[in-house]
Design a protein around this motif. Structure first.
Motif, PDB file in Angstrom:
ATOM      1  N   VAL A 257       0.852  -1.192   0.000  1.00 11.31           N
ATOM      2  CA  VAL A 257       0.000   0.000   0.000  1.00 11.31           C
ATOM      3  C   VAL A 257       0.887   1.241   0.000  1.00 11.31           C
ATOM      4  CG1 VAL A 257      -1.793  -1.236   1.244  1.00 11.31           C
ATOM      5  CG2 VAL A 257      -0.164   0.129   2.523  1.00 11.31           C
ATOM      6  N   ASN A 258       0.333   2.355  -0.497  1.00 14.58           N
ATOM      7  CA  ASN A 258       1.077   3.617  -0.493  1.00 14.58           C
ATOM      8  C   ASN A 258       0.599   4.503   0.651  1.00 14.58           C
ATOM      9  OD1 ASN A 258      -1.404   4.638  -1.355  1.00 14.58           O
ATOM     10  ND2 ASN A 258      -0.816   4.609  -3.515  1.00 14.58           N
ATOM     11  N   GLU A 259       1.196   5.693   0.770  1.00 12.35           N
ATOM     12  CA  GLU A 259       0.880   6.588   1.883  1.00 12.35           C
ATOM     13  C   GLU A 259      -0.580   7.037   1.849  1.00 12.35           C
ATOM     14  OE1 GLU A 259       3.616   9.746   2.767  1.00 12.35           O
ATOM     15  OE2 GLU A 259       5.268   8.694   1.785  1.00 12.35           O
ATOM     16  N   GLU A 260      -1.079   7.331   0.643  1.00 14.00           N
ATOM     17  CA  GLU A 260      -2.460   7.814   0.519  1.00 14.00           C
ATOM     18  C   GLU A 260      -3.458   6.754   0.969  1.00 14.00           C
ATOM     19  OE1 GLU A 260      -5.511   9.628  -2.876  1.00 14.00           O
ATOM     20  OE2 GLU A 260      -3.502   8.928  -3.431  1.00 14.00           O
ATOM     21  N   TYR A 261      -3.221   5.508   0.549  1.00 17.14           N
ATOM     22  CA  TYR A 261      -4.132   4.421   0.927  1.00 17.14           C
ATOM     23  C   TYR A 261      -4.125   4.220   2.432  1.00 17.14           C
ATOM     24  CZ  TYR A 261      -6.475  -0.104   0.876  1.00 17.14           C
ATOM     25  OH  TYR A 261      -7.348  -1.121   1.108  1.00 17.14           O
ATOM     26  N   LEU A 262      -2.939   4.197   3.040  1.00 13.64           N
ATOM     27  CA  LEU A 262      -2.837   3.994   4.485  1.00 13.64           C
ATOM     28  C   LEU A 262      -3.497   5.140   5.244  1.00 13.64           C
ATOM     29  CD1 LEU A 262      -1.801   2.426   6.910  1.00 13.64           C
ATOM     30  CD2 LEU A 262       0.399   3.586   6.651  1.00 13.64           C
ATOM     31  N   GLU A 263      -3.312   6.358   4.761  1.00 17.30           N
ATOM     32  CA  GLU A 263      -3.922   7.511   5.430  1.00 17.30           C
ATOM     33  C   GLU A 263      -5.446   7.434   5.371  1.00 17.30           C
ATOM     34  OE1 GLU A 263      -3.831  12.425   5.311  1.00 17.30           O
ATOM     35  OE2 GLU A 263      -2.759  11.252   3.798  1.00 17.30           O
ATOM     36  N   ASN A 264      -5.988   7.068   4.214  1.00 17.33           N
ATOM     37  CA  ASN A 264      -7.446   6.944   4.083  1.00 17.33           C
ATOM     38  C   ASN A 264      -7.997   5.859   4.993  1.00 17.33           C
ATOM     39  OD1 ASN A 264      -7.587   8.961   2.152  1.00 17.33           O
ATOM     40  ND2 ASN A 264      -7.393   7.546   0.438  1.00 17.33           N
ATOM     41  N   LYS A 265      -7.255   4.740   5.109  1.00 15.54           N
ATOM     42  CA  LYS A 265      -7.713   3.644   5.961  1.00 15.54           C
ATOM     43  C   LYS A 265      -7.706   4.056   7.436  1.00 15.54           C
ATOM     44  CE  LYS A 265      -8.483   0.148   4.538  1.00 15.54           C
ATOM     45  NZ  LYS A 265      -9.769  -0.456   4.071  1.00 15.54           N
ATOM     46  N   LEU A 266      -6.652   4.750   7.860  1.00 16.32           N
ATOM     47  CA  LEU A 266      -6.567   5.187   9.256  1.00 16.32           C
ATOM     48  C   LEU A 266      -7.614   6.254   9.567  1.00 16.32           C
ATOM     49  CD1 LEU A 266      -2.697   5.339   9.789  1.00 16.32           C
ATOM     50  CD2 LEU A 266      -4.290   3.609  10.602  1.00 16.32           C
ATOM     51  N   LYS A 267      -7.898   7.118   8.606  1.00 15.90           N
ATOM     52  CA  LYS A 267      -8.928   8.147   8.832  1.00 15.90           C
ATOM     53  C   LYS A 267     -10.312   7.510   8.908  1.00 15.90           C
ATOM     54  CE  LYS A 267      -6.644  12.280   7.105  1.00 15.90           C
ATOM     55  NZ  LYS A 267      -6.632  13.356   6.086  1.00 15.90           N
ATOM     56  N   TYR A 268     -10.521   6.445   8.146  1.00 16.13           N
ATOM     57  CA  TYR A 268     -11.801   5.740   8.245  1.00 16.13           C
ATOM     58  C   TYR A 268     -11.965   5.144   9.636  1.00 16.13           C
ATOM     59  CZ  TYR A 268     -15.391   2.220   7.577  1.00 16.13           C
ATOM     60  OH  TYR A 268     -16.508   1.460   7.730  1.00 16.13           O
ATOM     61  N   ILE A 269     -10.898   4.509  10.132  1.00 16.14           N
ATOM     62  CA  ILE A 269     -10.934   3.944  11.485  1.00 16.14           C
ATOM     63  C   ILE A 269     -11.119   5.045  12.519  1.00 16.14           C
ATOM     64  CG2 ILE A 269      -9.630   2.634  13.201  1.00 16.14           C
ATOM     65  CD1 ILE A 269     -10.595   0.992  10.809  1.00 16.14           C
ATOM     66  N   GLN A 270     -10.487   6.181  12.293  1.00 20.01           N
ATOM     67  CA  GLN A 270     -10.568   7.307  13.229  1.00 20.01           C
ATOM     68  C   GLN A 270     -12.001   7.809  13.381  1.00 20.01           C
ATOM     69  OE1 GLN A 270      -9.197  11.045  11.707  1.00 20.01           O
ATOM     70  NE2 GLN A 270      -8.323  11.667  13.647  1.00 20.01           N
ATOM     71  N   LYS A 271     -12.729   7.879  12.291  1.00 17.32           N
ATOM     72  CA  LYS A 271     -14.091   8.425  12.314  1.00 17.32           C
ATOM     73  C   LYS A 271     -15.142   7.361  12.602  1.00 17.32           C
ATOM     74  CE  LYS A 271     -12.454  12.344  10.669  1.00 17.32           C
ATOM     75  NZ  LYS A 271     -12.372  13.570  11.487  1.00 17.32           N
ATOM     76  N   LYS A 272     -14.728   6.119  12.711  1.00 14.08           N
ATOM     77  CA  LYS A 272     -15.676   5.004  12.767  1.00 14.08           C
ATOM     78  C   LYS A 272     -16.397   4.898  14.104  1.00 14.08           C
ATOM     79  CE  LYS A 272     -15.801   0.027  12.033  1.00 14.08           C
ATOM     80  NZ  LYS A 272     -14.975  -1.178  11.881  1.00 14.08           N
ATOM     81  N   SER A 273     -15.790   5.417  15.173  1.00 16.25           N
ATOM     82  CA  SER A 273     -16.428   5.286  16.487  1.00 16.25           C
ATOM     83  C   SER A 273     -17.759   6.008  16.505  1.00 16.25           C
ATOM     84  CB  SER A 273     -15.511   5.848  17.577  1.00 16.25           C
ATOM     85  OG  SER A 273     -15.180   7.179  17.289  1.00 16.25           O
ATOM     86  N   ILE A 274     -18.696   5.500  17.305  1.00 21.04           N
ATOM     87  CA  ILE A 274     -20.076   5.991  17.328  1.00 21.04           C
ATOM     88  C   ILE A 274     -20.327   6.794  18.591  1.00 21.04           C
ATOM     89  CG2 ILE A 274     -22.499   5.287  17.264  1.00 21.04           C
ATOM     90  CD1 ILE A 274     -21.541   2.684  15.986  1.00 21.04           C
ATOM     91  N   ASP A 275     -20.902   7.989  18.437  1.00 16.37           N
ATOM     92  CA  ASP A 275     -21.289   8.788  19.598  1.00 16.37           C
ATOM     93  C   ASP A 275     -22.537   8.199  20.210  1.00 16.37           C
ATOM     94  OD1 ASP A 275     -19.243  10.680  19.316  1.00 16.37           O
ATOM     95  OD2 ASP A 275     -20.360  11.728  17.765  1.00 16.37           O
ATOM     96  N   VAL A 276     -22.466   7.893  21.477  1.00 14.44           N
ATOM     97  CA  VAL A 276     -23.576   7.246  22.172  1.00 14.44           C
ATOM     98  C   VAL A 276     -24.048   8.140  23.313  1.00 14.44           C
ATOM     99  CG1 VAL A 276     -24.306   5.228  23.458  1.00 14.44           C
ATOM    100  CG2 VAL A 276     -22.618   5.001  21.637  1.00 14.44           C
ATOM    101  N   LYS A 277     -25.338   8.427  23.340  1.00 14.11           N
ATOM    102  CA  LYS A 277     -25.908   9.188  24.452  1.00 14.11           C
ATOM    103  C   LYS A 277     -26.316   8.239  25.563  1.00 14.11           C
ATOM    104  CE  LYS A 277     -27.602  13.068  21.714  1.00 14.11           C
ATOM    105  NZ  LYS A 277     -28.780  13.881  21.338  1.00 14.11           N
ATOM    106  N   ARG A 278     -26.155   8.686  26.790  1.00 16.48           N
ATOM    107  CA  ARG A 278     -26.461   7.862  27.941  1.00 16.48           C
ATOM    108  C   ARG A 278     -27.945   7.494  27.952  1.00 16.48           C
ATOM    109  NH1 ARG A 278     -23.061   7.088  32.121  1.00 16.48           N
ATOM    110  NH2 ARG A 278     -21.741   8.780  31.368  1.00 16.48           N
ATOM    111  N   PHE A 279     -28.229   6.211  28.273  1.00 16.94           N
ATOM    112  CA  PHE A 279     -29.577   5.657  28.355  1.00 16.94           C
ATOM    113  C   PHE A 279     -30.248   5.512  26.987  1.00 16.94           C
ATOM    114  CE2 PHE A 279     -29.115   8.184  32.334  1.00 16.94           C
ATOM    115  CZ  PHE A 279     -28.875   7.123  33.153  1.00 16.94           C
TER     116      PHE A 279
END
Length: 293
Positions: A257-279
């Motif tokens: 993989v090249n730098e661009e591909y790795l950066e896109n993959k890491l940014k996808y993982i970075q944004k993947k977490s879900i905001d959860v409201k309590r209850f």
């Protein structure tokens, strides 16, 4: 002849061709069963169990033929070995069954319905962490310095973290390059990254038993594939022989993989977490989220 006329009676014909009454619960059951069968077939085809499944079909055909031609000895053998055969299947394919249950627990549809832990998450890690990892990885690639970087996601890697040496340092390209430098105490094994910190180094990872892996790949790549089989982590591998950069994710290896591909993959993982409201129990999926795996 009388029996034929009785079968052709209007009342019997109406019963034969009558459309059964389908309730909402019947539709739900059909959808659930279809969904389960689909995923079982998909799982079977992606594992060694696919060959077993074809063998079971052959045995089923043999049993059918034996039943038609009254081959009593063969039928007796089948009847007396089926229970032992089921137990043998469970023992032989225990790793595949365990992996299937782990994958079932990591499915996004469970996370989209029920949140098992109350938490509030933003980005998984910072842009600085992404830039540091990319810079270190491709600098090591130029000098053919072998590296194995495991980035944790939802599945905790505490079990493998314990096999290494605690580090607890902020991710930076200087630290990463220093850890994997030849003849340093921490260069052998993998590092585990959690959020913006390197939690441990020299960690031992499970080796993949995938027989389809290319023979020119060494232990480092098999370890990267192995940890991706048992967790949702993304693993970055730098080859010591060629300097090539690969990514292991979900049991798949993406090579060179090249730098661009790795950066896109890491940014996808970075944004993947879900905001959860309590209850909050029910959650909608993120908009415009695409599965790039």
């Amino acid at each position: 002849m009388n029996q034929l006329f009785e079968l052709l009676d209007g009342e019997n014909l109406s019963r034969l061709f009558a459309i059964p009454k389908i309730n909402l619960t019947d539709i739900i059951e059909i959808i659930i069963i279809s969904f389960i069968i689909y995923y079982i077939m998909k799982w079977i085809k992606d594992t060694r169990a696919w060959m077993l499944f074809k063998g079971i079909i052959v045995l089923f055909l043999v049993a059918t033929i034996a039943s038609i031609f009254n081959l009593n000895t063969i039928l007796w053998i089948f009847a007396n070995t089926i229970n032992v055969g089921i137990i043998a299947i469970l023992i032989v394919f225990q790793p595949e069954l365990r992996r299937a249950l782990e994958q079932l627990g990591r499915k996004n549809f469970l996370a989209s319905i029920v949140q098992f832990e109350d938490q509030d998450k933003g980005e998984r890690f910072s842009d600085y962490t992404i830039k540091s990892i990319i810079k270190a990885v491709f600098e090591m690639s130029k000098h053919k310095t072998g590296a194995l970087i495991v980035i944790e996601q939802e599945v905790k890697l505490t079990e493998y973290e314990r096999t290494g040496i605690p580090v607890d340092a902020i991710v930076s390209n200087q630290i990463l390059m220093n850890i994997f430098e030849h003849n340093t105490p921490l260069h052998d094994g993998a590092i585990i990254v959690r959020n913006n910190r390197i939690v441990a180094a020299t960690c031992y990872l499970p080796l993949s038993d995938n027989m389809g892996v290319s023979k020119d790949l060494g232990t480092r790549h098999r370890a990267g594939l192995g940890i991706s089989d048992v967790s949702d982590s993304i693993t970055i591998i730098v080859s010591e022989e060629t300097g090539g950069v690969s990514i292991a994710l979900g049991g798949n290896l993406i090579r060179n993989v090249n730098e661009e591909y790795l950066e896109n993959k890491l940014k996808y993982i970075q944004k993947k977490s879900i905001d959860v409201k309590r209850f909050k129990l029910w959650k909608g999926r993120q908009k415009n989220e695409k599965n790039s795996y």
